[in-house]
Each structure stands twice: as structure tokens, then as C-alpha cells.
Design an enzyme around this catalytic site. Sequence first.
Site, PDB file in Angstrom:
ATOM      1  N   GLN A 283       0.853  -1.184   0.000  1.00  0.00           N
ATOM      2  CA  GLN A 283       0.000   0.000   0.000  1.00  0.00           C
ATOM      3  C   GLN A 283       0.887   1.232   0.000  1.00  0.00           C
ATOM      4  OE1 GLN A 283      -3.552  -0.117   0.373  1.00  0.00           O
ATOM      5  NE2 GLN A 283      -3.749   2.088   0.191  1.00  0.00           N
TER       6      GLN A 283
ATOM      7  N   ASP B 149      10.167  11.878  -2.784  1.00  0.00           N
ATOM      8  CA  ASP B 149       9.598  10.879  -1.874  1.00  0.00           C
ATOM      9  C   ASP B 149      10.449   9.612  -1.861  1.00  0.00           C
ATOM     10  OD1 ASP B 149       7.794  10.038   0.034  1.00  0.00           O
ATOM     11  OD2 ASP B 149       6.417   9.155  -1.424  1.00  0.00           O
TER      12      ASP B 149
ATOM     13  N   PHE C  84      -0.426   6.510  -3.207  1.00  0.00           N
ATOM     14  CA  PHE C  84      -1.347   6.550  -4.329  1.00  0.00           C
ATOM     15  C   PHE C  84      -2.502   5.579  -4.115  1.00  0.00           C
ATOM     16  CE2 PHE C  84      -2.789   5.334  -8.565  1.00  0.00           C
ATOM     17  CZ  PHE C  84      -2.790   6.541  -9.252  1.00  0.00           C
TER      18      PHE C  84
END
Length: 843
Positions: free
Chosen positions: A535, A652, A538
Site C-alpha cells: 500500500q 519521496d 497513491f
Amino acid sequence: MVILLNRRCFLVLILFATFSCFFLKLCFGEDRITFTTPIKDSETLLSNNGIFRFGFFTPVNSTGHLRYVGIWYAKVPVQTVVWVANKDTPINDSSGVVSISDDGNLVVTNGRNHLLWSTNVALPVAPNAAWVQLTDNGNLRLQENRNKGEILWESFEHPYNSFLAAMTIGKSNRTGENLKVTSWKSYTDPSAGNYTAGISLSPFRELMIWRSNVTIWRSGPWNGQIFVGLEDEVALLFLDGYNIISDDNEGTFTVSYATDSPMYHMNLDPDGVLYIRSWSTTTRAWEIGTTIPTTACDAYGTCGPFASCSSKEVPICNCVEGFVPRNKTERSGGSWSSECLRSIPLQCRVSTGGGGKGDVFSKMQKMKVPANAEQSVATEKDCPNVCLDNCSCTAYAYDQGIGCMLWSGDLVDMQSSLRSGIDLFIRLAPELETHGRPLETHSKRAIMITASVLGVAFVAVLCILLACRKFKKRSGLAAPEKDTSAELMFKRMEALTSDKKSASNQVKLKDLPLFEFKVLATSTDNFSLINKLGQGGFGPVYKGMLPEGQEIAVKRLSRASGQGLEELMNEVVVISKLQHRNLVKLLGCCIEGEERLLVYEYMPKKSLDAYLFDPSKQNILNWKTRFNIMEGICRGLMYLHRDSRLKIIHRDLKASNILLDDNLNPKISDFGLARVFQVNEDEANTRRVVGTYGYMSPEYAMEGLFSEKSDVFSLGVIFLEIISGRRNSHKEENDLNLLAYTWKLWNEDEAVSLADPTVLDESFVKEITKCVQIGLLCVQEVANDRPSVSTVIWMLTTEITNLPKPKHPAFIARRGDYEAECSDQSSQKVSINDVSLTTVTGR
């Protein structure tokens, strides 16, 4: 003189006896506890051959210092706990004691002598007559000295999350209870979780996994040799190595391996998956033989009533013969929620009379039979008639090792084409049998007729199309192209980026392959939880397989993610034209209705964090592999910053966004937050700060300023995580996070102590110390002090040792860090900076 010698001998004997009694544990060996020799927190029992230990432990990577009493593998460098005593009552300090109590039970108490756990059996012996021994197969036994050492209690009859070789599961011979294993609550919390696994004893013995007492997987019934319904991979494992010994009268099952080695076990993890693992002396790691559930078809009732599942077919779910879907559109779109209904109602004319023609049976071969079977004493010959004589009977099956099985009502949880499966006969209306031919024969004839008709129709349509094409060429007219919704969406995406200084003017979005949602839904088994890889910000990512056999990873936008078209568009624009061995490859996308999906190459080893922070996998990454991963990340990042035709800041970068291929080579992924710079642009400012707490540089988190040096800061954090095997959010001594703790070790000239014990070796001390220094240089508080990525690569790959001394790193120790840490562990989201005026967007 003789008297003096006698006195000396006597004194020696007295001292020896006193010494022996004081260290009575040595008389029995390290594998026993007696009434006079308890064990404290700092002590452990060791089985005779040193295979298992029993004592106090703290789970790896747990944030607290809670102490539990349990059994673990002694010769395995990765903490592998197989049994826990005080799972729901931990001790919060090191004052715990394990001892034999006054009533003869084995007990765990804390420093205040409060009872936290007990074997809790009524013992007919005095406490000094009872003792505890740890065996080499991992069994902790409470027994007495008299009556040939009668066993009064044993851990094998009170299993927890692991099923060891020679352990019995099913009905306990001593207590009569049905023995099951229970998952931990989480990987760092040994308290009882939501999942259990064991044998269902009635009416047929089946291996089951339950979640809160609700079935999520079943093996199919036991026929005396194997569970008829296991996936082929699991069935082969049991047939080729694992032995199951069943006592049909007692309802017990004992699982062992052909080599009788204790280095094999089954473990029920906190997510409800049963792992069958063996220790490899070559790789020094646990190797997974298989997992249960194995495929999407293993999930209980995946396809709904009267439908069969096959992981070898596309789609995986199909209504059985004689049944049709209530909603064909849903089924064709990959949704199995629509049930299957009979195409023709049953006549229900019994076999012994009633006039007219009775119902018939459709034979399905190699099947995992449905759930909720009823047992009958009928013979193989009488079994079908017993079903026909009962109007509510919908199917029957017969197996020599099981007998006659009958089903009433819905048929649920069927699988086809299984090596361990048996024949299942489903009841249908007589209209489905024609001219006295068996249903199977009639079906084959119908297929041949249908194929012939379709063949003629195909030839006719082909002739018409060729004629039309010839006519259009002659008339000079061309058919207009159909403007699909996806193409309209691409136009909208291009319009959205046309006025922005981004890569959209350099990239043709229509060059990217477009996937149909139906194809992606089918390839991922309708986005099954079993295929879920992870997960991200997004949304969830699923493993899939295209019809041509290519494995893919599908990222599906979650409506709750806070992201949408802009992030998807950004990722498509940024990565669609980037090609580098250390960047994950984007294969295409899908935009249909509300669905937003990205399709990537599948990375079989998943993400870096899955290895770094999992105690059972850390040793797979030896120091050489970790060093190669660090270098690979650097080369991928340098390509983004300098070598590609687009200058890209990732924004990120973190361990979960580093994917690993088959050879554990790293690939940078997740470009939804990336920013494209102009050629002459070195720094940018934003009011929308996005990223993950712990990896953000201070100037970005506080002021919204980002540049190449922002990615370098994230790179430094990843370096320190790779070296240590700890998350940046993990608190060390004095509540220090990883950066602060590394800085402390560096100033104490103990940098090498940061290294993960599984990779620490004298031959790598200099290289590890240098990498710690490079990591600290990357996380310096002032951006201009940090090296560029190209400099980092140079420092990594050269023998030079005269590197700059790092300055104070950017870490913040404040009360709010605890909340941020909890958030990071649970969902890995961004922290909120309440001081800055910058808008912060969570991921």
C-alpha cells in the site's frame, strides 16, 4: 598427620557439596528448571543439542521494552520465536522470574511476585518432585521425578503461532481439546491475534484458517493420505517431504519432515497466512516452501455459490455447467459478487418412483469439493441414489478414504483442475441430458456443433470485412477513428499540463500503452487480497499476469488517498520516457470512469523495507548486497538529477519506494510526487509540501524549498537504515531516533556499532564506517553542506578514506515525534508541521 589430612579432605568434600548445591542447575544441565533453580531474566534454558532456547525476550523492532517468556531457535541468528507463555501479560522491566511454584506448577512472576502465567494443572506431587525440561524438538515439558518421569504438562499441547515437527494438531489425547495455532497481533506484539489455524473435526477432518472464527481458507477433507483440495504447489510439498500421520480414531494429526530435522516449521503470521519454512545453512535464512493461502482461489468462497475457481484459467471464476450468472456484465468485468443461478429448475423426481425422468448429474473431475458436506454411510453404488431421493440434495461425491459425501443448498468454495482433487457430481434438471447420452457426452457434442457454427460464421464475417475494405479503398473513403473515453482523458491531461513548465511538452502521452480495466481486473483476480503487494500513498498495488504470461504490478488509485489525476498524470509524464536499470519501468496505464491505474514491470522481491525491517529476512541482505543496493540507488538518482533529458527531483525517496528485482538490484519507484526542473533551475519553492516524515529534509519540511539536496537528504536516511536494519523512526537509547543515535555513535568513535549484527564482520569494518560517514554527510542540516549524488558515488566506489567530517545532522527531538512515529509505523504517512505556513499534504 593422618588426622590433619582427614580434616582437610572432609573440608574439601563439604565445600564441594556446598558448591554443587549452590549451582544445582549444573547437575541437571542447562535444559532444566527445578524448584531450587529458577531462571531470571538474564538466564535461559538451552536444549540438549543447543537447538532451542527458553527464556525472556523482547520482539525485534518493537518500540517498547516489554519482556515475554518464550521458546526460540538458538542456532538461528534471526530471532525466530515459536512459542510464548505470557503473551497477554508482558513484564515491563527485567525483574521477571520463571520457577516451580509451591503447588508444583511452572509459573512466570514479576519483581513484585505477581503471578503473570502458570501451567495451571492440578499436580499430585510435591513441588521439589517436579521439574521442567526443554527438548531438542522445541517442546517444554513439566514432569515429575517419580513414575518414570510422567509428563504433567507440555507446550506441544498448548501451541501458539508455530507448528513444529513432531507436534500434534487436532484433538489432544490428554485434554480432549482441539489444538490450534494462533497468530500474533502484529510482528512486534505477541499477544493473541485475529487468526487461528487448525483441524475442523466434524463431519470431515479439514485443515482450516479462521479470522475471528470465520473461515477464510479450507483444505478440503482428509482421505487418509492427503487433504483433497490442496493447491498443487502445497499438495506436492506434502507428497514430497512432509509426512502427515493421522489417528482417525483420536482425530489427531502429526506433521513431520522426511529428515526428522527440527529446522522445519509452519508459522501463522499476523496477516493470517500460514508459512511453511525451512532453515537453509547455505543462505543462512529461512526459505519458504510455500504459503497457505497460495492463490486467489484459496480465499474461501471467492467465486460465490455454484461457481468453480481455477487459478489456471482467465477469468478464474466460472459458473458450473447448468448454471448461469445472475448479472453477466458484472462477471465479465471481473466481479464475482453476482451469484450463479440454475438455467433450468430441478424436477426432483426421486430414483425409486414418481414417474417421468429424474434429475441427472454433471461430473466434474479433480475438484476441491464444496464446503459443509454431510456424511452418509451409503456405498459408492448407492451414494448417487441417496442424493436423488432427497429433493434438497444438490451434489454428491465418493472417495474410498472418505466415503459418501452429500451437499444440500448452495455449493460454495469449489476449485477445479487440482492434482489432489476428486470427482464431484452436481445435480441438474433432466432437460440437460438428451437422447440417453450422459451429460458429459452431450456437452462435448454441443461444443463440436458450436465450434462448427462459429467457424462458418467467422469465414462469412471475414469475407464481408474484406469486401468492405476493398470498397472503401476504391471510393477513397476512410472510416473515422473512434474517440474513446480514455483518449478524451489523455486530451484532458495534456490540456492540464499545456500551461505548466513540465515535461508534458516533451512527452507524447498517447505513446504510452493503454490497458482495459477488464484486462487488469482479470489479471489480478479482481484485485484479490492475496495478490496485494503493498500500500502506498497513491493506493494499493497488486500482482497480476497478462494473458500472454507477462507478470505485472498494478497500482490502483484509492479514493481515500487524497491523490488523483494530478499525481497520476505527473507519474505518467515523468517516468514514461525514462529508461535506466535502476528505475522501475512503467508499462502503461488505465483510465476508465472513476478508475485510475498504472501498470509497472513486476519486481518479484518487492520493496527494500520488506527485507531491512523484517527479522526473518534481514540476513538475506549480506553486506555486499547492501552495498550494491546503496550504489544502485545512487546511480538511479544521478540519472534523474543529471543524466536524463529531464532534470527530476523525486521528493519521496524512501525504503518502501526502492523495489528489488530477482538479483536484489534496486529500482527507484513511485514518481507521483516528482518535480521536473528546467535546465537552468536548481531550487524551487512550494506551498504544498508532500513526502514522508523522517525522509524529508529540514528546508523542505519547514520552508517548502526543495532541490537535488532534498533527495540527497532522503538518500542519507536510507543509507543509515540499510546499514543498521532499523527504521529512522525507531527509538534507540535515551529516546533518540536513528539520525541522533548515529551522530552519538560517531562522536564516540563507535560508528561501526550501528551496523546490523547480521552483516557485521571484521573484514567490512572500514567500509561500514565509511558508509556511515557518507550517510551523515548526506543528512547534514544545511543543504549546501551535503554532497551531490555524483560525489556520493565517487566516495562509495573509491578507496579514499580522507572524507570530510560530517556536521550536525538535521534531526528534531520533541514530544510530537512519538505521534509521528506511530503514524509512520501504521501507514507511513507524512507528519504535520504545525509551525510552518506551508501547506502539508499527507501521503
